[in-house]
Design a protein around this motif. Structure first.
Motif, mmCIF file in Angstrom:
data_model
loop_
_atom_site.group_PDB
_atom_site.id
_atom_site.type_symbol
_atom_site.label_atom_id
_atom_site.label_comp_id
_atom_site.label_asym_id
_atom_site.label_seq_id
_atom_site.Cartn_x
_atom_site.Cartn_y
_atom_site.Cartn_z
ATOM 1 N N VAL A 242 -0.084 24.698 -2.113
ATOM 2 C CA VAL A 242 0.099 26.088 -1.695
ATOM 3 C C VAL A 242 -1.121 26.556 -0.890
ATOM 4 C CG1 VAL A 242 0.347 28.457 -2.520
ATOM 5 C CG2 VAL A 242 1.611 26.628 -3.625
ATOM 6 N N ALA A 243 -2.308 26.200 -1.333
ATOM 7 C CA ALA A 243 -3.520 26.617 -0.632
ATOM 8 C C ALA A 243 -3.621 25.977 0.743
ATOM 9 C CB ALA A 243 -4.749 26.265 -1.471
ATOM 10 N N SER A 244 -3.029 24.804 0.926
ATOM 11 C CA SER A 244 -3.080 24.162 2.240
ATOM 12 C C SER A 244 -2.365 24.995 3.296
ATOM 13 C CB SER A 244 -2.498 22.750 2.176
ATOM 14 O OG SER A 244 -1.112 22.794 1.916
ATOM 15 N N PHE A 245 -1.305 25.696 2.933
ATOM 16 C CA PHE A 245 -0.623 26.568 3.889
ATOM 17 C C PHE A 245 -1.497 27.774 4.237
ATOM 18 C CE2 PHE A 245 3.045 24.274 2.195
ATOM 19 C CZ PHE A 245 3.594 23.846 3.392
ATOM 20 N N ASP A 246 -2.204 28.312 3.251
ATOM 21 C CA ASP A 246 -3.131 29.410 3.535
ATOM 22 C C ASP A 246 -4.256 28.946 4.453
ATOM 23 O OD1 ASP A 246 -1.604 30.942 1.839
ATOM 24 O OD2 ASP A 246 -2.949 30.712 0.130
ATOM 25 N N VAL A 247 -4.728 27.738 4.242
ATOM 26 C CA VAL A 247 -5.798 27.190 5.075
ATOM 27 C C VAL A 247 -5.297 26.981 6.501
ATOM 28 C CG1 VAL A 247 -7.245 25.142 5.434
ATOM 29 C CG2 VAL A 247 -7.092 26.170 3.176
ATOM 30 N N GLY B 272 -14.336 29.171 4.759
ATOM 31 C CA GLY B 272 -13.001 29.755 4.615
ATOM 32 C C GLY B 272 -12.095 28.890 3.767
ATOM 33 N N MET B 273 -12.135 27.591 4.021
ATOM 34 C CA MET B 273 -11.307 26.660 3.257
ATOM 35 C C MET B 273 -11.707 26.649 1.782
ATOM 36 S SD MET B 273 -10.575 22.648 4.093
ATOM 37 C CE MET B 273 -12.291 22.241 4.091
ATOM 38 N N LEU B 274 -12.995 26.612 1.501
ATOM 39 C CA LEU B 274 -13.456 26.614 0.115
ATOM 40 C C LEU B 274 -13.154 27.935 -0.586
ATOM 41 C CD1 LEU B 274 -16.876 24.776 0.510
ATOM 42 C CD2 LEU B 274 -14.752 23.869 -0.453
ATOM 43 N N THR B 275 -13.271 29.042 0.134
ATOM 44 C CA THR B 275 -12.967 30.355 -0.449
ATOM 45 C C THR B 275 -11.492 30.475 -0.798
ATOM 46 O OG1 THR B 275 -14.759 31.339 0.816
ATOM 47 C CG2 THR B 275 -13.096 32.839 -0.066
ATOM 48 N N ILE B 276 -10.633 30.038 0.099
ATOM 49 C CA ILE B 276 -9.188 30.076 -0.172
ATOM 50 C C ILE B 276 -8.855 29.216 -1.376
ATOM 51 C CG2 ILE B 276 -6.940 29.355 0.725
ATOM 52 C CD1 ILE B 276 -7.946 30.320 3.502
ATOM 53 N N GLY B 277 -9.416 28.018 -1.435
ATOM 54 C CA GLY B 277 -9.176 27.151 -2.588
ATOM 55 C C GLY B 277 -9.658 27.762 -3.889
ATOM 56 N N TYR B 278 -10.838 28.381 -3.859
ATOM 57 C CA TYR B 278 -11.390 29.012 -5.057
ATOM 58 C C TYR B 278 -10.519 30.176 -5.524
ATOM 59 C CZ TYR B 278 -14.565 31.651 -8.017
ATOM 60 O OH TYR B 278 -15.114 32.361 -9.053
ATOM 61 N N LEU B 279 -10.109 31.028 -4.583
ATOM 62 C CA LEU B 279 -9.282 32.181 -4.956
ATOM 63 C C LEU B 279 -7.908 31.750 -5.475
ATOM 64 C CD1 LEU B 279 -10.181 34.643 -2.068
ATOM 65 C CD2 LEU B 279 -10.933 34.721 -4.452
ATOM 66 N N LYS C 157 -7.264 28.927 -6.961
ATOM 67 C CA LYS C 157 -7.471 28.330 -8.281
ATOM 68 C C LYS C 157 -7.621 29.407 -9.341
ATOM 69 C CE LYS C 157 -10.399 25.323 -10.951
ATOM 70 N NZ LYS C 157 -11.696 24.703 -11.073
ATOM 71 N N ARG C 158 -8.364 30.457 -9.035
ATOM 72 C CA ARG C 158 -8.547 31.539 -9.997
ATOM 73 C C ARG C 158 -7.258 32.300 -10.266
ATOM 74 N NH1 ARG C 158 -12.937 33.504 -12.164
ATOM 75 N NH2 ARG C 158 -12.070 35.615 -12.057
ATOM 76 N N SER C 159 -6.392 32.408 -9.247
ATOM 77 C CA SER C 159 -5.171 33.186 -9.434
ATOM 78 C C SER C 159 -4.005 32.363 -9.969
ATOM 79 C CB SER C 159 -4.765 33.852 -8.112
ATOM 80 O OG SER C 159 -4.395 32.882 -7.167
ATOM 81 N N MET C 160 -4.039 31.043 -9.843
ATOM 82 C CA MET C 160 -2.889 30.239 -10.244
ATOM 83 C C MET C 160 -3.172 29.232 -11.358
ATOM 84 S SD MET C 160 -1.046 29.331 -6.675
ATOM 85 C CE MET C 160 0.294 30.353 -6.138
ATOM 86 N N CYS C 161 -4.408 28.893 -11.593
ATOM 87 C CA CYS C 161 -4.698 27.829 -12.562
ATOM 88 C C CYS C 161 -5.496 28.309 -13.771
ATOM 89 C CB CYS C 161 -5.448 26.689 -11.873
ATOM 90 S SG CYS C 161 -4.478 25.828 -10.643
ATOM 91 N N LYS C 162 -5.582 29.591 -13.992
ATOM 92 C CA LYS C 162 -6.289 30.079 -15.172
ATOM 93 C C LYS C 162 -5.436 29.831 -16.416
ATOM 94 C CE LYS C 162 -8.022 34.213 -14.886
ATOM 95 N NZ LYS C 162 -8.284 35.594 -14.516
ATOM 96 N N GLU C 163 -6.042 30.039 -17.564
ATOM 97 C CA GLU C 163 -5.350 29.822 -18.836
ATOM 98 C C GLU C 163 -4.098 30.684 -18.949
ATOM 99 O OE1 GLU C 163 -6.182 27.626 -21.217
ATOM 100 O OE2 GLU C 163 -7.805 26.922 -19.942
ATOM 101 N N GLY C 164 -2.960 30.068 -19.126
ATOM 102 C CA GLY C 164 -1.718 30.776 -19.364
ATOM 103 C C GLY C 164 -0.996 31.283 -18.134
ATOM 104 N N VAL C 165 -1.642 31.293 -16.985
ATOM 105 C CA VAL C 165 -0.999 31.810 -15.775
ATOM 106 C C VAL C 165 0.115 30.875 -15.317
ATOM 107 C CG1 VAL C 165 -1.376 32.406 -13.345
ATOM 108 C CG2 VAL C 165 -3.046 33.068 -15.067
#
Length: 133
Positions: free
Chosen positions: A33-38, A71-78, A80-88
């Motif tokens: 999903v992040a690859s499309f944002d990138v 930009g690529m690292l920021t998109i990946g980080y954001l 990850k925080r929005s989709m891979c956190k506990e329970g998300v």
């Protein structure tokens, strides 16, 4: 529900069907999903560079490279925080499975992926050859 969530879960299911159970399946799906944002980000940076007569790519190459990488690292980080956190992941999966209009979201997600690829390729073309036809 949004297109990113639907793509995230459907790619997760496709990857699991294709490869079987592997480690960090949710993270790999998030990277898809992040690859499309990138790609969208890269296209916008290419267009901005072309609109300012390639100043960034010709005179400030380290800055141009830093814009790409940061930009690529920021998109990946954001993502990850929005989709891979506990329970998300479980919450998103439940939301996608309970969605009554799956055909609509399937069509929208395919159109989004096609749009992103065409947008990126057209930005690369215009970045190389300009806007003169």
């Amino acid at each position: 529900m949004n297109v990113w969530k639907y793509i995230y879960i459907k790619f997760y299911e496709f990857r699991r069907w294709l490869l079987g159970k592997t480690l960090n399946e949710d993270y790999a799906s998030m990277l898809f999903v992040a690859s499309f944002d990138v790609l969208l980000y890269f296209g916008i940076i290419i267009l901005i560079d072309k609109l300012v007569d390639n100043v960034l790519s010709l005179k400030y190459q380290p800055l141009f490279f830093a814009l790409y990488i940061l930009g690529m690292l920021t998109i990946g980080y954001l993502r990850k925080r929005s989709m891979c956190k506990e329970g998300v992941f479980e919450r998103i999966k439940k939301e996608v499975e309970e969605e009554p209009r799956k055909l609509k979201w399937s069509i929208l997600s395919i159109l989004y992926m096609i749009f992103v690829v065409i947008f990126f390729l057209s930005c690369c073309y215009f970045g190389k050859y300009g806007f003169d036809f």
